[in-house]
Design a protein around this motif. Structure first.
Motif, PDB file in Angstrom:
ATOM      1  N   ALA A  76      -1.643  -6.241  -4.912  1.00 47.31           N
ATOM      2  CA  ALA A  76      -0.891  -5.006  -4.688  1.00 47.31           C
ATOM      3  C   ALA A  76      -1.735  -3.830  -5.155  1.00 47.31           C
ATOM      4  O   ALA A  76      -2.698  -3.997  -5.913  1.00 47.31           O
ATOM      5  CB  ALA A  76       0.430  -5.049  -5.450  1.00 47.31           C
ATOM      6  N   TYR A  77      -1.346  -2.640  -4.708  1.00 46.54           N
ATOM      7  CA  TYR A  77      -2.058  -1.427  -5.108  1.00 46.54           C
ATOM      8  C   TYR A  77      -1.089  -0.480  -5.801  1.00 46.54           C
ATOM      9  O   TYR A  77      -0.048  -0.119  -5.242  1.00 46.54           O
ATOM     10  CB  TYR A  77      -2.683  -0.738  -3.895  1.00 46.54           C
ATOM     11  N   VAL A  78      -1.435  -0.071  -7.028  1.00 49.26           N
ATOM     12  CA  VAL A  78      -0.627   0.870  -7.808  1.00 49.26           C
ATOM     13  C   VAL A  78      -1.195   2.274  -7.619  1.00 49.26           C
ATOM     14  O   VAL A  78      -2.397   2.498  -7.807  1.00 49.26           O
ATOM     15  CB  VAL A  78      -0.630   0.498  -9.308  1.00 49.26           C
ATOM     16  N   ALA A  79      -0.321   3.205  -7.234  1.00 46.74           N
ATOM     17  CA  ALA A  79      -0.737   4.596  -7.033  1.00 46.74           C
ATOM     18  C   ALA A  79       0.276   5.519  -7.694  1.00 46.74           C
ATOM     19  O   ALA A  79       1.470   5.424  -7.442  1.00 46.74           O
ATOM     20  CB  ALA A  79      -0.826   4.908  -5.540  1.00 46.74           C
ATOM     21  N   GLU A  80      -0.204   6.409  -8.536  1.00 47.70           N
ATOM     22  CA  GLU A  80       0.696   7.343  -9.226  1.00 47.70           C
ATOM     23  C   GLU A  80       1.015   8.534  -8.330  1.00 47.70           C
ATOM     24  O   GLU A  80       0.148   9.076  -7.646  1.00 47.70           O
ATOM     25  CB  GLU A  80       0.066   7.812 -10.534  1.00 47.70           C
ATOM     26  N   HIS A  81       2.295   8.924  -8.354  1.00 43.26           N
ATOM     27  CA  HIS A  81       2.732  10.090  -7.580  1.00 43.26           C
ATOM     28  C   HIS A  81       3.986  10.655  -8.223  1.00 43.26           C
ATOM     29  O   HIS A  81       4.810   9.916  -8.748  1.00 43.26           O
ATOM     30  CB  HIS A  81       3.015   9.713  -6.121  1.00 43.26           C
ATOM     31  N   SER A  82       4.153  11.973  -8.139  1.00 42.81           N
ATOM     32  CA  SER A  82       5.355  12.621  -8.646  1.00 42.81           C
ATOM     33  C   SER A  82       5.944  13.490  -7.550  1.00 42.81           C
ATOM     34  O   SER A  82       5.217  14.158  -6.818  1.00 42.81           O
ATOM     35  CB  SER A  82       5.004  13.471  -9.873  1.00 42.81           C
ATOM     36  N   GLY A  83       7.275  13.439  -7.415  1.00 40.65           N
ATOM     37  CA  GLY A  83       7.945  14.247  -6.404  1.00 40.65           C
ATOM     38  C   GLY A  83       8.071  13.505  -5.085  1.00 40.65           C
ATOM     39  O   GLY A  83       7.971  12.282  -5.022  1.00 40.65           O
ATOM     40  N   ASN A  84       8.278  14.273  -4.012  1.00 42.75           N
ATOM     41  CA  ASN A  84       8.429  13.676  -2.693  1.00 42.75           C
ATOM     42  C   ASN A  84       7.107  13.112  -2.193  1.00 42.75           C
ATOM     43  O   ASN A  84       6.070  13.785  -2.257  1.00 42.75           O
ATOM     44  CB  ASN A  84       8.951  14.702  -1.688  1.00 42.75           C
ATOM     45  N   LEU A  85       7.148  11.886  -1.702  1.00 37.42           N
ATOM     46  CA  LEU A  85       5.976  11.234  -1.118  1.00 37.42           C
ATOM     47  C   LEU A  85       5.981  11.552   0.381  1.00 37.42           C
ATOM     48  O   LEU A  85       6.831  11.051   1.115  1.00 37.42           O
ATOM     49  CB  LEU A  85       6.039   9.721  -1.353  1.00 37.42           C
TER      50      LEU A  85
END
Length: 197
Positions: A76-85
């Motif tokens: 799997a791939y973990v990607a950080e994001h905040s707010g609307n994707l």
């Protein structure tokens, strides 16, 4: 190698608004003079860390026991994001995952307080990924999750909701998040684990 438990503890877990909370009942206790400890519990299939099966929003969709385990176990791939994707965000994440490890691009885990938009869901559906995971109790907007859920579930994408990724680095990991074999169920709790190499 580092193993991360990315699951919530069941009895103190986050519960989607309106869903019943998990309940524990002590049936027998050594402290009370019984010969053994015995516990019963009840919970909603969508409490804490859980998967959504297509049947959650699609009447003839797959139920929890029919989910292909290869969708919930693998790189799997973990990607950080905040707010609307947004769609652009989804494209960028999938490109990074593909460049890092082609197999990891099948299972995308979003770290942070993120909401998958309908346009991002449509992109992931066309990309034919196997799983998308997120830290909130709903992959779509909490006040209107149906369109995002239906778009992903109609594409046979497993939703892994309520994971905890604060101690996990961005990048490729190995995921194990198999659902319980709950016959006819629209979802299932799971003990989600990530292995970092």
């Amino acid at each position: 190698m580092k193993i991360h438990d990315i699951s919530q503890e069941i009895f103190s877990c986050t519960v989607y608004p309106g869903d019943p909370s998990p309940k524990k009942e002590i049936l027998s206790s050594i402290d009370a003079g019984d010969k053994y400890n015995l516990t019963a519990f009840s919970m909603c299939a969508h409490n804490g860390t859980h998967i959504d099966a297509p049947y959650h929003f699609i009447q003839n969709g797959n139920t929890a026991e029919n989910i292909e385990l290869s969708k919930t176990v693998g790189f799997a791939y973990v990607a950080e994001h905040s707010g609307n994707l947004t769609r652009e965000d989804a494209e960028k994440i999938l490109r990074k995952a593909t460049d890092a490890n082609l197999e990891s691009a099948k299972r995308i885990l979003i770290k942070g307080n993120a909401t998958v938009t309908l346009e991002a869901a449509e992109f992931f559906a066309k990309a034919k990924i196997d799983l998308i995971g997120n830290e909130s109790q709903s992959v779509g907007p909490e006040d209107a999750p149906m369109d995002v859920h239906k778009t992903l579930l109609e594409a046979d994408i497993v939703l892994l909701e309520g994971i905890r990724l604060s101690g996990v680095n961005d990048g490729v990991c190995f995921l194990s998040a198999a659902p319980l074999a709950l016959s006819g169920s629209d979802g299932s709790p799971c003990r989600a684990v990530l292995i970092e190499f």
